[in-house]
Motif scaffolding. Structure first.
Motif, short mmCIF file in Angstrom:
data_model
loop_
_atom_site.label_atom_id
_atom_site.label_comp_id
_atom_site.label_asym_id
_atom_site.label_seq_id
_atom_site.Cartn_x
_atom_site.Cartn_y
_atom_site.Cartn_z
N GLN A 52 57.12 64.68 3.21
CA GLN A 52 56.30 65.83 2.84
C GLN A 52 56.91 67.16 3.26
OE1 GLN A 52 54.20 68.20 4.56
NE2 GLN A 52 53.47 68.96 2.56
N LYS A 53 57.46 67.23 4.46
CA LYS A 53 57.99 68.50 4.95
C LYS A 53 59.23 68.95 4.19
CE LYS A 53 59.32 70.90 9.18
NZ LYS A 53 59.49 70.80 10.67
N ALA A 54 60.16 68.01 3.96
CA ALA A 54 61.43 68.37 3.31
C ALA A 54 61.28 68.52 1.80
CB ALA A 54 62.48 67.32 3.63
N MET A 55 60.37 67.76 1.20
CA MET A 55 60.19 67.78 -0.25
C MET A 55 58.71 67.88 -0.59
SD MET A 55 62.99 64.76 -1.13
CE MET A 55 62.64 63.82 0.38
N PRO A 56 58.08 69.01 -0.31
CA PRO A 56 56.63 69.13 -0.47
C PRO A 56 56.14 68.99 -1.90
CG PRO A 56 57.62 71.28 -0.05
CD PRO A 56 58.69 70.26 0.19
N ASP A 57 57.02 69.22 -2.88
CA ASP A 57 56.60 69.09 -4.29
C ASP A 57 56.95 67.74 -4.89
OD1 ASP A 57 59.29 69.76 -4.06
OD2 ASP A 57 59.36 70.78 -5.99
N LEU A 58 57.38 66.81 -4.06
CA LEU A 58 57.66 65.45 -4.54
C LEU A 58 56.37 64.63 -4.49
CD1 LEU A 58 59.79 63.33 -5.45
CD2 LEU A 58 60.02 62.72 -3.04
N GLU A 59 55.99 64.06 -5.62
CA GLU A 59 54.76 63.28 -5.70
C GLU A 59 55.09 61.79 -5.81
OE1 GLU A 59 52.18 64.72 -8.78
OE2 GLU A 59 52.66 66.82 -8.34
N LEU A 60 54.38 60.97 -5.04
CA LEU A 60 54.60 59.53 -5.01
C LEU A 60 53.38 58.80 -5.55
CD1 LEU A 60 56.23 59.14 -1.46
CD2 LEU A 60 57.38 59.45 -3.66
N TYR A 61 53.63 57.74 -6.30
CA TYR A 61 52.56 56.94 -6.90
C TYR A 61 52.85 55.46 -6.68
CZ TYR A 61 51.65 61.31 -9.43
OH TYR A 61 51.40 62.61 -9.76
N ARG A 62 51.78 54.65 -6.74
CA ARG A 62 51.92 53.21 -6.54
C ARG A 62 52.14 52.47 -7.86
NH1 ARG A 62 47.21 50.31 -3.66
NH2 ARG A 62 46.12 51.12 -5.49
N GLY A 63 52.87 51.38 -7.77
CA GLY A 63 53.05 50.49 -8.90
C GLY A 63 53.74 49.23 -8.45
N GLN A 64 54.08 48.38 -9.38
CA GLN A 64 54.87 47.18 -9.11
C GLN A 64 55.72 46.87 -10.33
OE1 GLN A 64 51.45 44.66 -7.81
NE2 GLN A 64 52.85 43.88 -6.26
N GLU A 65 56.86 46.23 -10.08
CA GLU A 65 57.64 45.63 -11.15
C GLU A 65 57.34 44.14 -11.10
OE1 GLU A 65 62.25 45.06 -12.71
OE2 GLU A 65 61.86 45.79 -10.68
N ILE A 66 56.62 43.67 -12.08
CA ILE A 66 56.10 42.30 -12.04
C ILE A 66 56.91 41.41 -12.97
CG2 ILE A 66 54.05 40.86 -12.33
CD1 ILE A 66 52.43 43.57 -12.19
N GLN A 67 57.51 40.38 -12.40
CA GLN A 67 58.20 39.40 -13.23
C GLN A 67 57.13 38.52 -13.88
OE1 GLN A 67 60.92 35.69 -12.25
NE2 GLN A 67 62.08 37.58 -11.95
N TYR A 68 57.14 38.49 -15.19
CA TYR A 68 56.06 37.82 -15.91
C TYR A 68 55.91 36.36 -15.48
CZ TYR A 68 53.21 35.66 -19.43
OH TYR A 68 52.21 34.95 -20.03
N PHE A 69 54.63 35.95 -15.35
CA PHE A 69 54.30 34.56 -15.03
C PHE A 69 52.92 34.26 -15.60
CE2 PHE A 69 52.54 37.18 -11.72
CZ PHE A 69 51.33 36.59 -11.37
N GLU A 70 52.64 33.00 -15.78
CA GLU A 70 51.32 32.61 -16.25
C GLU A 70 50.29 32.95 -15.17
OE1 GLU A 70 50.96 28.62 -17.59
OE2 GLU A 70 52.70 28.73 -18.94
N GLY A 71 49.24 33.58 -15.56
CA GLY A 71 48.23 34.02 -14.61
C GLY A 71 48.36 35.49 -14.23
N MET A 72 49.37 36.15 -14.77
CA MET A 72 49.60 37.56 -14.46
C MET A 72 48.43 38.44 -14.90
SD MET A 72 52.83 39.83 -15.76
CE MET A 72 52.79 41.62 -15.87
N VAL A 73 47.92 38.22 -16.08
CA VAL A 73 46.81 39.03 -16.60
C VAL A 73 45.59 38.88 -15.71
CG1 VAL A 73 45.13 39.22 -18.48
CG2 VAL A 73 47.58 39.13 -18.99
N GLU A 74 45.29 37.68 -15.29
CA GLU A 74 44.12 37.46 -14.44
C GLU A 74 44.26 38.21 -13.12
OE1 GLU A 74 41.67 33.77 -12.32
OE2 GLU A 74 43.32 33.36 -13.70
N MET A 75 45.45 38.19 -12.53
CA MET A 75 45.66 38.90 -11.26
C MET A 75 45.60 40.42 -11.45
SD MET A 75 48.49 36.64 -9.17
CE MET A 75 48.40 37.75 -7.75
N LEU A 76 46.05 40.92 -12.59
CA LEU A 76 45.91 42.33 -12.87
C LEU A 76 44.42 42.72 -12.95
CD1 LEU A 76 48.68 42.80 -15.59
CD2 LEU A 76 48.56 44.07 -13.44
N ARG A 77 43.64 41.92 -13.63
CA ARG A 77 42.22 42.19 -13.78
C ARG A 77 41.51 42.17 -12.43
NH1 ARG A 77 41.27 38.29 -19.05
NH2 ARG A 77 41.56 39.90 -20.67
#
Length: 258
Positions: free
Chosen positions: A82-107
């Motif tokens: 924050q101090k060195a780069m106050p205008d840098l914005e961070l967000y959450r996500g994931q890179e998900i390797q597709y698998f059966e049941g992925m949609v259910e876990m997203l929900r």
């Protein structure tokens, strides 16, 4: 014929949005420690990146990162930069390797979309078949999600004529790595040139909606925005450049349709 545009004197003003990064420490094969996370973000910041989605791997048989882990690390990293780069914005996500049941876990909220949107950064094995990828896209879109296929240059099955168009018609979006436009790590140089040529041709044909760094370190898979930008600036108009490096990703952050 390639389109030429006047070189921009200051690429920092572009305000790049990076939707594919492995900057959170000790959670996958990306940054090992917080100090390295900071160095990675600092390097990408100097190349014009101003918004970053942290997308640690989720692989059902290996890296099972949990949203709470990601949130805790995100808060620590945000405080660190924050101090060195106050205008840098961070967000959450994931890179998900597709698998059966992925949609259910997203929900169920056990997996993360990109910045809380309907967009899901989805990965496959390089050896995945066309039927596997096309089937996954269909399943995700039918469930109301917008799949963003990570680093599509890795999937040889997508190089057959008509397949990129088909995925896009079904509702998928295609992401390519900045580094793939300039430098690929093949042992055989001729293969590297052919792959780079395919990546450039595919981008110029309008198939790519997003570019991402996919950065893992400052040495191994570092952010290569500045290197790629030199080529992009001479082949895309200013409007096209803004769209692929900033605007489309900005619409992900606000959960808008492209």
């Amino acid at each position: 014929m390639a389109r030429k545009t006047q070189r921009r004197p200051d690429k920092i003003e572009l305000g790049v949005v990076d939707i594919h990064t492995h900057v959170l420490p000790g959670i996958d094969d990306g940054a090992e420690k917080m100090a390295l996370s900071y160095r990675m973000l600092r390097r990408s910041y100097k190349q014009g990146v101003r918004k970053v989605i942290a997308t640690p791997h989720y692989v059902a048989y290996h890296w099972r990162t949990k949203p709470q882990q990601i949130q805790e690390l995100m808060e620590k990293l945000a405080a660190r930069v924050q101090k060195a780069m106050p205008d840098l914005e961070l967000y959450r996500g994931q890179e998900i390797q597709y698998f059966e049941g992925m949609v259910e876990m997203l929900r169920e909220g056990k997996l993360l979309t990109l910045a809380g949107s309907r967009y899901v950064l989805t990965e496959f094995l390089p050896t995945s078949s066309w039927s596997q990828i096309e089937g996954a896209v269909r399943e995700l879109t039918m469930a109301g999600y917008l799949p963003v296929l990570a680093h599509i240059e890795r999937y040889q099955c997508l190089r057959e004529k008509g397949r990129l168009e088909e995925l896009m018609k079904e509702g998928a979006y295609l992401q390519m790595n900045y580094g793939s436009l300039t430098k690929l790590s093949h042992f055989w140089k001729i293969r590297e040139r052919l792959d780079r040529r395919w990546c450039r041709r595919t981008l110029l044909a309008g198939y790519i909606s997003f570019l991402g760094t996919d950065m893992h370190s400052v040495h191994r898979r570092p952010p290569r925005v500045a290197e790629a930008m030199k080529w992009l600036e001479t082949h895309l108009s200013g409007e096209e450049l803004s769209r692929i490096c900033r605007d489309h990703a900005g619409q992900v952050l606000t959960n808008q349709n492209l």
